[in-house]
Design a protein around this motif. Sequence first.
Motif, PDB file in Angstrom:
ATOM      1  N   LYS A 169      64.190  20.648  29.558  1.00  0.00           N
ATOM      2  CA  LYS A 169      65.204  21.497  28.947  1.00  0.00           C
ATOM      3  C   LYS A 169      66.395  21.699  29.876  1.00  0.00           C
ATOM      4  O   LYS A 169      67.559  21.641  29.469  1.00  0.00           O
ATOM      5  CB  LYS A 169      64.609  22.871  28.577  1.00  0.00           C
ATOM      6  CG  LYS A 169      63.654  22.820  27.411  1.00  0.00           C
ATOM      7  CD  LYS A 169      63.077  24.190  27.152  1.00  0.00           C
ATOM      8  CE  LYS A 169      62.013  24.151  26.066  1.00  0.00           C
ATOM      9  NZ  LYS A 169      61.370  25.461  25.875  1.00  0.00           N
ATOM     10  N   VAL A 170      66.117  21.927  31.147  1.00  0.00           N
ATOM     11  CA  VAL A 170      67.190  22.097  32.130  1.00  0.00           C
ATOM     12  C   VAL A 170      67.980  20.819  32.275  1.00  0.00           C
ATOM     13  O   VAL A 170      69.216  20.826  32.350  1.00  0.00           O
ATOM     14  CB  VAL A 170      66.593  22.546  33.488  1.00  0.00           C
ATOM     15  CG1 VAL A 170      67.638  22.490  34.572  1.00  0.00           C
ATOM     16  CG2 VAL A 170      65.993  23.929  33.381  1.00  0.00           C
ATOM     17  N   ARG A 171      67.293  19.697  32.300  1.00  0.00           N
ATOM     18  CA  ARG A 171      67.963  18.410  32.427  1.00  0.00           C
ATOM     19  C   ARG A 171      68.884  18.154  31.240  1.00  0.00           C
ATOM     20  O   ARG A 171      70.008  17.699  31.388  1.00  0.00           O
ATOM     21  CB  ARG A 171      66.949  17.282  32.553  1.00  0.00           C
ATOM     22  CG  ARG A 171      67.596  15.932  32.762  1.00  0.00           C
ATOM     23  CD  ARG A 171      66.576  14.843  32.905  1.00  0.00           C
ATOM     24  NE  ARG A 171      65.975  14.935  34.216  1.00  0.00           N
ATOM     25  CZ  ARG A 171      64.895  14.292  34.582  1.00  0.00           C
ATOM     26  NH1 ARG A 171      64.275  13.503  33.730  1.00  0.00           N
ATOM     27  NH2 ARG A 171      64.399  14.416  35.791  1.00  0.00           N
ATOM     28  N   ARG A 172      68.412  18.457  30.023  1.00  0.00           N
ATOM     29  CA  ARG A 172      69.234  18.273  28.825  1.00  0.00           C
ATOM     30  C   ARG A 172      70.437  19.222  28.837  1.00  0.00           C
ATOM     31  O   ARG A 172      71.520  18.873  28.398  1.00  0.00           O
ATOM     32  CB  ARG A 172      68.403  18.491  27.567  1.00  0.00           C
ATOM     33  CG  ARG A 172      67.587  17.281  27.198  1.00  0.00           C
ATOM     34  CD  ARG A 172      66.920  17.466  25.833  1.00  0.00           C
ATOM     35  NE  ARG A 172      65.513  17.131  26.001  1.00  0.00           N
ATOM     36  CZ  ARG A 172      64.484  17.926  25.778  1.00  0.00           C
ATOM     37  NH1 ARG A 172      64.692  19.142  25.338  1.00  0.00           N
ATOM     38  NH2 ARG A 172      63.252  17.522  25.985  1.00  0.00           N
ATOM     39  N   ALA A 173      70.235  20.441  29.331  1.00  0.00           N
ATOM     40  CA  ALA A 173      71.312  21.429  29.353  1.00  0.00           C
ATOM     41  C   ALA A 173      72.401  21.072  30.368  1.00  0.00           C
ATOM     42  O   ALA A 173      73.571  21.383  30.147  1.00  0.00           O
ATOM     43  CB  ALA A 173      70.761  22.798  29.651  1.00  0.00           C
ATOM     44  N   THR A 174      72.038  20.426  31.444  1.00  0.00           N
ATOM     45  CA  THR A 174      73.028  20.114  32.479  1.00  0.00           C
ATOM     46  C   THR A 174      73.780  18.832  32.204  1.00  0.00           C
ATOM     47  O   THR A 174      74.788  18.573  32.843  1.00  0.00           O
ATOM     48  CB  THR A 174      72.360  20.014  33.859  1.00  0.00           C
ATOM     49  OG1 THR A 174      71.337  19.011  33.819  1.00  0.00           O
ATOM     50  CG2 THR A 174      71.776  21.345  34.273  1.00  0.00           C
TER      51      THR A 174
END
Length: 83
Positions: free
Chosen positions: A77-82
């Motif tokens: 999720k963090v990877r997709r958000a960044t």
Amino acid sequence: MGFFQLLMKKKELIPLVFFMTVAAAGASSFAVYSLRKSDVILDRKRNPEPWETVDPTVPTKLVTINQEWKPIEELQKVRRATR
């Protein structure tokens, strides 16, 4: 006195020279092999974040015993958000 003349004069040095040559050749070849592996990255300008291209399904450890590699949902999720 030349190196080979010294070896012919003192024959007890021949095994020492042989083993030291084999050890130096082995260490050099292992160093070259280690630099050619895909885990070692020397060029940081073209790939500044090499951990982004690592496949999480492929274990890169030396020994992996009964271990399953699963992607962590929060990290995804963090990877997709960044991006």
